[in-house]
Scaffold this motif. Structure first.
Motif, PDB file in Angstrom:
ATOM      1  N   ASP A 293      -2.653   9.563  -5.256  1.00 44.38           N
ATOM      2  CA  ASP A 293      -3.570   9.329  -4.146  1.00 44.38           C
ATOM      3  C   ASP A 293      -2.979   8.266  -3.222  1.00 44.38           C
ATOM      4  OD1 ASP A 293      -4.048   6.783  -5.273  1.00 44.38           O
ATOM      5  OD2 ASP A 293      -5.791   7.491  -6.381  1.00 44.38           O
ATOM      6  N   ARG A 294      -3.701   7.934  -2.188  1.00 42.91           N
ATOM      7  CA  ARG A 294      -3.260   6.927  -1.219  1.00 42.91           C
ATOM      8  C   ARG A 294      -4.202   5.724  -1.232  1.00 42.91           C
ATOM      9  NH1 ARG A 294       0.411   8.054   2.823  1.00 42.91           N
ATOM     10  NH2 ARG A 294      -0.660   6.547   4.161  1.00 42.91           N
ATOM     11  N   MET A 295      -4.562   5.292  -2.423  1.00 42.83           N
ATOM     12  CA  MET A 295      -5.490   4.176  -2.560  1.00 42.83           C
ATOM     13  C   MET A 295      -4.878   3.000  -3.310  1.00 42.83           C
ATOM     14  SD  MET A 295      -8.230   5.069  -0.991  1.00 42.83           S
ATOM     15  CE  MET A 295      -9.459   3.926  -1.612  1.00 42.83           C
ATOM     16  N   HIS A 296      -3.552   2.998  -3.461  1.00 41.52           N
ATOM     17  CA  HIS A 296      -2.894   1.873  -4.107  1.00 41.52           C
ATOM     18  C   HIS A 296      -2.999   0.628  -3.211  1.00 41.52           C
ATOM     19  CE1 HIS A 296      -1.132   4.043  -7.483  1.00 41.52           C
ATOM     20  NE2 HIS A 296      -0.856   5.033  -6.648  1.00 41.52           N
ATOM     21  N   LEU A 297      -2.677  -0.520  -3.789  1.00 39.62           N
ATOM     22  CA  LEU A 297      -2.776  -1.771  -3.029  1.00 39.62           C
ATOM     23  C   LEU A 297      -1.928  -1.718  -1.768  1.00 39.62           C
ATOM     24  CD1 LEU A 297      -2.627  -4.394  -5.930  1.00 39.62           C
ATOM     25  CD2 LEU A 297      -4.641  -3.626  -4.662  1.00 39.62           C
ATOM     26  N   HIS A 298      -0.716  -1.173  -1.873  1.00 39.12           N
ATOM     27  CA  HIS A 298       0.158  -1.140  -0.691  1.00 39.12           C
ATOM     28  C   HIS A 298      -0.365  -0.172   0.368  1.00 39.12           C
ATOM     29  CE1 HIS A 298       1.803   1.572  -3.843  1.00 39.12           C
ATOM     30  NE2 HIS A 298       1.964   2.420  -2.849  1.00 39.12           N
ATOM     31  N   HIS A 299      -1.017   0.912  -0.063  1.00 43.75           N
ATOM     32  CA  HIS A 299      -1.620   1.820   0.913  1.00 43.75           C
ATOM     33  C   HIS A 299      -2.774   1.131   1.655  1.00 43.75           C
ATOM     34  CE1 HIS A 299      -0.023   5.311  -1.684  1.00 43.75           C
ATOM     35  NE2 HIS A 299       0.680   5.260  -0.566  1.00 43.75           N
ATOM     36  N   ARG A 300      -3.541   0.330   0.936  1.00 40.90           N
ATOM     37  CA  ARG A 300      -4.645  -0.393   1.574  1.00 40.90           C
ATOM     38  C   ARG A 300      -4.122  -1.414   2.577  1.00 40.90           C
ATOM     39  NH1 ARG A 300      -9.473   0.150  -1.679  1.00 40.90           N
ATOM     40  NH2 ARG A 300      -9.025   1.308  -3.585  1.00 40.90           N
ATOM     41  N   MET A 301      -2.994  -2.047   2.250  1.00 37.70           N
ATOM     42  CA  MET A 301      -2.388  -3.002   3.179  1.00 37.70           C
ATOM     43  C   MET A 301      -1.983  -2.319   4.480  1.00 37.70           C
ATOM     44  SD  MET A 301      -2.168  -6.117   1.786  1.00 37.70           S
ATOM     45  CE  MET A 301      -0.700  -6.942   2.409  1.00 37.70           C
ATOM     46  N   LEU A 302      -1.401  -1.139   4.361  1.00 36.45           N
ATOM     47  CA  LEU A 302      -1.004  -0.404   5.566  1.00 36.45           C
ATOM     48  C   LEU A 302      -2.226   0.050   6.357  1.00 36.45           C
ATOM     49  CD1 LEU A 302       1.906   1.809   4.162  1.00 36.45           C
ATOM     50  CD2 LEU A 302       2.088  -0.350   5.405  1.00 36.45           C
ATOM     51  N   ARG A 303      -3.282   0.408   5.642  1.00 32.88           N
ATOM     52  CA  ARG A 303      -4.476   0.936   6.305  1.00 32.88           C
ATOM     53  C   ARG A 303      -5.167  -0.109   7.174  1.00 32.88           C
ATOM     54  NH1 ARG A 303      -6.797   2.864   2.019  1.00 32.88           N
ATOM     55  NH2 ARG A 303      -5.644   4.801   2.160  1.00 32.88           N
ATOM     56  N   ILE A 304      -5.095  -1.382   6.781  1.00 26.58           N
ATOM     57  CA  ILE A 304      -5.765  -2.409   7.584  1.00 26.58           C
ATOM     58  C   ILE A 304      -4.876  -2.921   8.715  1.00 26.58           C
ATOM     59  CG2 ILE A 304      -7.177  -3.128   5.642  1.00 26.58           C
ATOM     60  CD1 ILE A 304      -5.436  -5.589   5.337  1.00 26.58           C
ATOM     61  N   GLY A 305      -3.643  -2.379   8.808  1.00 26.73           N
ATOM     62  CA  GLY A 305      -2.842  -2.689   9.982  1.00 26.73           C
ATOM     63  C   GLY A 305      -1.506  -3.370   9.748  1.00 26.73           C
ATOM     64  N   HIS A 306      -1.110  -3.612   8.512  1.00 22.95           N
ATOM     65  CA  HIS A 306       0.187  -4.240   8.250  1.00 22.95           C
ATOM     66  C   HIS A 306       1.324  -3.251   8.466  1.00 22.95           C
ATOM     67  CE1 HIS A 306      -1.016  -8.147   6.653  1.00 22.95           C
ATOM     68  NE2 HIS A 306      -1.991  -7.553   6.013  1.00 22.95           N
ATOM     69  N   THR A 307       2.468  -3.761   8.877  1.00 24.37           N
ATOM     70  CA  THR A 307       3.687  -2.962   8.879  1.00 24.37           C
ATOM     71  C   THR A 307       4.193  -2.856   7.442  1.00 24.37           C
ATOM     72  OG1 THR A 307       5.121  -4.894   9.189  1.00 24.37           O
ATOM     73  CG2 THR A 307       4.275  -3.797  11.177  1.00 24.37           C
ATOM     74  N   VAL A 308       5.157  -1.974   7.215  1.00 25.24           N
ATOM     75  CA  VAL A 308       5.729  -1.832   5.872  1.00 25.24           C
ATOM     76  C   VAL A 308       6.358  -3.142   5.428  1.00 25.24           C
ATOM     77  CG1 VAL A 308       7.508  -0.676   4.505  1.00 25.24           C
ATOM     78  CG2 VAL A 308       6.095   0.652   6.088  1.00 25.24           C
ATOM     79  N   GLN A 309       7.169  -3.748   6.323  1.00 29.15           N
ATOM     80  CA  GLN A 309       7.817  -5.012   5.959  1.00 29.15           C
ATOM     81  C   GLN A 309       6.795  -6.114   5.718  1.00 29.15           C
ATOM     82  OE1 GLN A 309       8.526  -3.095   8.628  1.00 29.15           O
ATOM     83  NE2 GLN A 309      10.698  -3.214   9.208  1.00 29.15           N
ATOM     84  N   GLY A 310       5.780  -6.175   6.567  1.00 30.95           N
ATOM     85  CA  GLY A 310       4.763  -7.212   6.418  1.00 30.95           C
ATOM     86  C   GLY A 310       3.985  -7.063   5.123  1.00 30.95           C
ATOM     87  N   ALA A 311       3.618  -5.828   4.777  1.00 35.28           N
ATOM     88  CA  ALA A 311       2.888  -5.592   3.530  1.00 35.28           C
ATOM     89  C   ALA A 311       3.718  -5.978   2.321  1.00 35.28           C
ATOM     90  CB  ALA A 311       2.474  -4.122   3.438  1.00 35.28           C
ATOM     91  N   VAL A 312       5.007  -5.635   2.352  1.00 32.24           N
ATOM     92  CA  VAL A 312       5.890  -5.965   1.231  1.00 32.24           C
ATOM     93  C   VAL A 312       6.025  -7.477   1.071  1.00 32.24           C
ATOM     94  CG1 VAL A 312       8.282  -5.855   0.409  1.00 32.24           C
ATOM     95  CG2 VAL A 312       7.174  -3.804   1.302  1.00 32.24           C
TER      96      VAL A 312
END
Length: 393
Positions: A293-312
């Motif tokens: 699914d797309r409900m992992h912590l990193h997916h949630r970070m992207l969903r609220i507006g973070h970039t990939v680098q920022g979320a990491v």
């Protein structure tokens, strides 16, 4: 310490050098990840980067077996070579999944068989430092060890969803655990520690791989890499914690008393948390625990507006806070650690929620302006009605 840094450099250097070759091989044999609905990347990307990490780890271990500082670790028993053999087998299983997308039950069965083999070969939790030694029977020891290895393998696999995320979190946890195991080893005559050796080599291969895996990634570690990292960090913790006698450690070092059990959990806190949330979420919806699914912590970070680098980077920050915060109590006063930890939590919370707040604040302000304009309009209409009634009277 310099020897450990050299071993980490060898592991990282070899991994960095062979990874481009692994990438070309993965493309040639068709180990290329298709873009799925749950994926973040938008173009097919080769995987199987775990093979390069295994090669780097193997070189580092062979080198360590040949130098005077650590050669004694390899002379007493075959545990180290059993760990290396298990690493090769778990990586091969992951490579098979990278190539053919194995069924999750088949993959887990393979993980369990390899874990039992490693435990049977000598990597076992013989005792637990719970104030007094708790010794288990060989069968129970093998079972507990195998379950822990499988759980850690899948925890790291669950969190491997953004470029550099899993390798960075494992590297951070490995550094924290290496510091603690190095402190413990200072009570031994040689200062050498197999747990520290595994940790520094693991940190080296993570750093060497991240140089190729930073967004946009040229190569994914795949299951061959995530499973390998989960296996190695668990092996390091078992090597130290599973045979640790609290009576043999000076109290100034061994505080708090539960640290040898607590630290292995804390260094993998985010992967374990993500895995537990995913299992509960999927079971509550009547799905398999391994249903994607797309409900992992990193997916949630992207969903609220973070970039990939920022979320990491932010998730790395949380991992570092939990891992290093747990060992700071060994060096600083507890109240100072608590204050610093609280400040870091506030900073990371603001950084985590910033894109959401940045998006919501203008919306809230606009809603307030709309509401205020409606109130003024209603008040004006009410005043006009009052004036009209007065004139009519």
């Amino acid at each position: 310490m310099r020897v450990y840094l050299l071993i980490a450099a060898i592991a990282g250097g070899v991994t960095w050098l062979v990874t481009p070759l692994i990438r070309h091989m993965a493309i040639h044999i068709g180990a290329v990840g298709k873009v799925r609905a749950r994926d973040v990347h938008t173009i097919p990307t080769p995987r199987m980067g775990g093979l390069g990490m295994l090669i780097g780890f193997t070189f580092a271990m062979i080198y360590a077996s040949r130098i005077s500082f650590t050669t004694g670790l390899f002379a007493n028993n075959n545990q180290e070579w059993v760990i290396l053999a298990g690493a090769a087998m778990i990586c091969l299983l992951g490579m098979a999944d990278d190539l053919w997308d194995l069924d999750w039950m088949l993959k887990m069965a393979g993980q369990l068989l390899i874990s039992v083999f490693v435990a049977w070969g000598g990597l076992q939790i013989i005792s637990l430092p719970l104030g007094s030694l708790v010794t288990a029977s060989p069968g129970i020891s093998i079972s507990i060890t195998a379950i822990l290895i499988v759980a850690s393998i899948n925890a790291v696999n669950f969190v491997d969803g953004l470029d550099g995320l899993a390798s960075g979190i494992v590297a951070i946890g490995g550094i924290a655990f290496a510091v603690y195991s190095y402190i413990i080893a200072r009570n031994s005559p040689s200062y050498a520690s197999m747990a520290t050796l595994i940790d520094v080599a693991m940190v080296g291969i993570c750093v060497g791989f991240i140089l190729h895996n930073w967004h946009p990634a040229k190569l994914f570690m795949g299951d061959s890499g995530s499973m390998l990292l989960g296996y190695l960090i668990t092996c390091a913790s078992i090597v130290m914690t599973g045979r640790l006698d609290p009576a043999s450690i000076h109290t100034s070092v061994y505080l708090p008393v539960f640290m040898p059990i607590l630290l292995p959990i804390l260094v993998l806190f985010l992967p374990v948390l993500d895995m537990c949330l995913a299992i509960v979420r999927r079971l509550s919806h009547g799905q398999s625990p391994m249903h994607p699914d797309r409900m992992h912590l990193h997916h949630r970070m992207l969903r609220i507006g973070h970039t990939v680098q920022g979320a990491v980077l932010i998730l790395w920050g949380w991992a570092a806070l939990i891992a290093f915060g747990s060992i700071m109590i060994l060096f600083f006063r507890a109240d100072h650690v608590a204050i610093a930890f609280s400040v870091a939590v506030v900073v990371l919370t603001v950084a985590t929620m910033y894109p959401y707040l940045k998006q919501r604040l203008p919306e809230i302000a606009e809603e307030d302006r709309t509401y205020e304009a409606a109130r003024r309009k209603a008040r004006h209409a009410s005043d006009e009605m009052s004036q009209g009634s007065g004139k009519a009277a």
